[in-house]
Design an enzyme around this catalytic site. Sequence first.
Site, PDB file in Angstrom:
ATOM      1  N   VAL A  63       0.450  -1.053  -0.422  1.00  0.00           N
ATOM      2  CA  VAL A  63       0.102  -0.255   0.053  1.00  0.00           C
ATOM      3  C   VAL A  63       1.042   1.638  -0.261  1.00  0.00           C
ATOM      4  CG1 VAL A  63      -2.013  -0.694   1.065  1.00  0.00           C
ATOM      5  CG2 VAL A  63      -0.171   0.234   2.037  1.00  0.00           C
ATOM      6  N   SER A 141      -8.409   3.141  14.745  1.00  0.00           N
ATOM      7  CA  SER A 141      -8.159   2.422  16.388  1.00  0.00           C
ATOM      8  C   SER A 141      -8.787   3.621  17.062  1.00  0.00           C
ATOM      9  CB  SER A 141      -6.648   2.394  16.154  1.00  0.00           C
ATOM     10  OG  SER A 141      -6.502   1.804  17.834  1.00  0.00           O
ATOM     11  N   TYR A 154       1.880   4.810  16.035  1.00  0.00           N
ATOM     12  CA  TYR A 154       0.693   4.282  15.768  1.00  0.00           C
ATOM     13  C   TYR A 154      -0.265   5.241  15.953  1.00  0.00           C
ATOM     14  CZ  TYR A 154      -2.892   0.987  16.041  1.00  0.00           C
ATOM     15  OH  TYR A 154      -4.540  -0.229  15.341  1.00  0.00           O
ATOM     16  N   SER A 157      -0.629   8.049  13.384  1.00  0.00           N
ATOM     17  CA  SER A 157      -1.316   7.509  11.917  1.00  0.00           C
ATOM     18  C   SER A 157      -2.545   7.500  12.161  1.00  0.00           C
ATOM     19  CB  SER A 157      -0.583   6.327  12.064  1.00  0.00           C
ATOM     20  OG  SER A 157      -1.295   5.024  12.347  1.00  0.00           O
ATOM     21  N   LYS A 158      -3.442   7.035  12.890  1.00  0.00           N
ATOM     22  CA  LYS A 158      -4.430   6.363  13.005  1.00  0.00           C
ATOM     23  C   LYS A 158      -5.284   7.526  13.679  1.00  0.00           C
ATOM     24  CE  LYS A 158      -4.505   2.190  12.474  1.00  0.00           C
ATOM     25  NZ  LYS A 158      -5.280   2.104  11.683  1.00  0.00           N
ATOM     26  N   ILE A 187      -8.156  -6.276  19.562  1.00  0.00           N
ATOM     27  CA  ILE A 187      -9.644  -7.361  18.677  1.00  0.00           C
ATOM     28  C   ILE A 187      -7.915  -8.707  18.309  1.00  0.00           C
ATOM     29  CG2 ILE A 187     -10.369  -7.931  16.311  1.00  0.00           C
ATOM     30  CD1 ILE A 187     -11.808  -5.890  18.274  1.00  0.00           C
TER      31      ILE A 187
HETATM   32  P1  NAI Z   1      -3.244  -8.287  11.103  1.00  0.00           P
HETATM   33  O1  NAI Z   1      -2.081  -8.175  10.874  1.00  0.00           O
HETATM   34  O2  NAI Z   1      -3.832  -9.520  11.167  1.00  0.00           O
HETATM   35  O3  NAI Z   1      -3.168  -7.903   9.418  1.00  0.00           O
HETATM   36  C1  NAI Z   1      -2.553  -6.243   8.872  1.00  0.00           C
HETATM   37  C2  NAI Z   1      -2.493  -6.869   7.335  1.00  0.00           C
HETATM   38  O4  NAI Z   1      -2.049  -5.464   7.058  1.00  0.00           O
HETATM   39  C3  NAI Z   1      -1.862  -7.821   6.936  1.00  0.00           C
HETATM   40  O5  NAI Z   1      -1.864  -9.170   6.766  1.00  0.00           O
HETATM   41  C4  NAI Z   1      -0.214  -7.522   6.961  1.00  0.00           C
HETATM   42  O6  NAI Z   1       0.593  -8.103   5.665  1.00  0.00           O
HETATM   43  C5  NAI Z   1      -0.938  -6.216   5.944  1.00  0.00           C
HETATM   44  N1  NAI Z   1       0.430  -5.166   5.700  1.00  0.00           N
HETATM   45  C6  NAI Z   1       1.143  -4.818   6.315  1.00  0.00           C
HETATM   46  N2  NAI Z   1       1.924  -3.769   5.226  1.00  0.00           N
HETATM   47  C7  NAI Z   1       1.188  -3.825   4.478  1.00  0.00           C
HETATM   48  C8  NAI Z   1       2.036  -2.815   3.890  1.00  0.00           C
HETATM   49  N3  NAI Z   1       2.792  -2.175   2.758  1.00  0.00           N
HETATM   50  N4  NAI Z   1       0.536  -2.913   2.348  1.00  0.00           N
HETATM   51  C9  NAI Z   1      -0.292  -4.351   1.954  1.00  0.00           C
HETATM   52  N5  NAI Z   1      -0.145  -4.997   3.604  1.00  0.00           N
HETATM   53  C10 NAI Z   1       0.548  -4.214   4.350  1.00  0.00           C
HETATM   54  O7  NAI Z   1      -3.716  -6.425  11.576  1.00  0.00           O
HETATM   55  P2  NAI Z   1      -5.302  -6.453  12.164  1.00  0.00           P
HETATM   56  O8  NAI Z   1      -5.666  -6.411  13.248  1.00  0.00           O
HETATM   57  O9  NAI Z   1      -6.223  -7.771  10.935  1.00  0.00           O
HETATM   58  O10 NAI Z   1      -5.652  -4.863  11.623  1.00  0.00           O
HETATM   59  C11 NAI Z   1      -6.190  -4.773  10.614  1.00  0.00           C
HETATM   60  C12 NAI Z   1      -6.298  -3.031  10.611  1.00  0.00           C
HETATM   61  O11 NAI Z   1      -7.714  -2.807  12.022  1.00  0.00           O
HETATM   62  C13 NAI Z   1      -4.461  -2.866  10.730  1.00  0.00           C
HETATM   63  O12 NAI Z   1      -5.096  -0.978  10.135  1.00  0.00           O
HETATM   64  C14 NAI Z   1      -5.131  -1.908  12.360  1.00  0.00           C
HETATM   65  O13 NAI Z   1      -4.322  -0.983  12.609  1.00  0.00           O
HETATM   66  C15 NAI Z   1      -6.439  -1.762  12.790  1.00  0.00           C
HETATM   67  N6  NAI Z   1      -6.482  -2.144  13.733  1.00  0.00           N
HETATM   68  C16 NAI Z   1      -6.304  -3.309  14.817  1.00  0.00           C
HETATM   69  C17 NAI Z   1      -6.447  -3.254  15.494  1.00  0.00           C
HETATM   70  C18 NAI Z   1      -6.430  -5.015  17.105  1.00  0.00           C
HETATM   71  O14 NAI Z   1      -6.571  -4.969  17.697  1.00  0.00           O
HETATM   72  N7  NAI Z   1      -6.164  -6.134  15.521  1.00  0.00           N
HETATM   73  C19 NAI Z   1      -7.309  -3.075  16.800  1.00  0.00           C
HETATM   74  C20 NAI Z   1      -7.632  -1.060  16.229  1.00  0.00           C
HETATM   75  C21 NAI Z   1      -7.531  -0.801  14.568  1.00  0.00           C
END
Ligand code: NAI
Length: 256
Positions: A63, A141, A154, A157-158, A187
């Site tokens: 991205v 977030s 973090y 960014s959010k 999560i």
């Molecule tokens: P995750 O780590 O399971 O999934 C994030 C995905 O983003 C991964 O598959 C990773 O390979 C991909 N990614 C990372 N850098 C990338 C790049 N440069 N280009 C393309 N893909 C890339 O994490 P999750 O928990 O599913 O997070 C999803 C979103 O939700 C994130 O933006 C995170 O900050 C946000 N979030 C998550 C929370 C949590 O507690 N898990 C809480 C609040 C927000």
Amino acid sequence: MSRLQDKIAFITGAASGIGLACARRFAAEGATVCGYDINKPDPADWQAVTDAAPLSMFSTMDVTNEDEVQACAAGALAAHGRVDILVNSAGVAGLGAAGELDTAEFQRVLDINLKGSFLTSKHLVNQMVENGGGAIINLASIYGLMGGDGQLPYCVSKGGVLQLTRSLCADYGPANVRANALCPGLIETPLTDIVKSIEPVHERFVGWHIQGRPGKPEEVAAAALFLASDEASFINGQSLAVDGGLTAARRLLDPA
Ligand code: NAI
């Protein structure tokens, strides 16, 4: 009833966690999913997407790389004629306090979490306007709504993702593009595995959630589905906390 019948959804971060849960739920609700991630999904995880919506596809994409984002956006448009829904779920954790933080690390986190969502929006929003509208769902977030210790990049960014969301609403709301943000609490995904391994931080964090437990990626995907669907047709520029009450209340008499 299928709530996203015949819609085309462009989902980043689709290989894991919340993005993957969105891909699976959106496909089950009738959308054709174009999924993107810097890593490939486990084929068994992605199978549910293509089983439900056979025209769905996955491609690797960084991205932060505008050429790649532009090519993937063009590819999705060439294949399906339009993109109705954009979910920006690609993201990384970003730890450190100002005085000890490497500047390159600060920039890396902003590039993935904020610039990435800008780039996908940039390359998809004009065709949404041309096609009569669309829905953008940005993963912010609780740490976009409030500060947190030891994770400056973090939080920054959010917070930026929330302002990106409001600016998209301001600029494209008149053309029926709806941009909204989700603010999840803790999560259970690979992103937060590290939190689990640090006690008492994990226990304390879980305790902040009024419901007394972390959330599941499917619970965030359900909120994303609502915002993507026509049921949210007059909701624009908003942030919805999916946090078990964390940002709404504190328990005083019987703290968890
Ligand atoms: P995750 O780590 O399971 O999934 C994030 C995905 O983003 C991964 O598959 C990773 O390979 C991909 N990614 C990372 N850098 C990338 C790049 N440069 N280009 C393309 N893909 C890339 O994490 P999750 O928990 O599913 O997070 C999803 C979103 O939700 C994130 O933006 C995170 O900050 C946000 N979030 C998550 C929370 C949590 O507690 N898990 C809480 C609040 C927000």
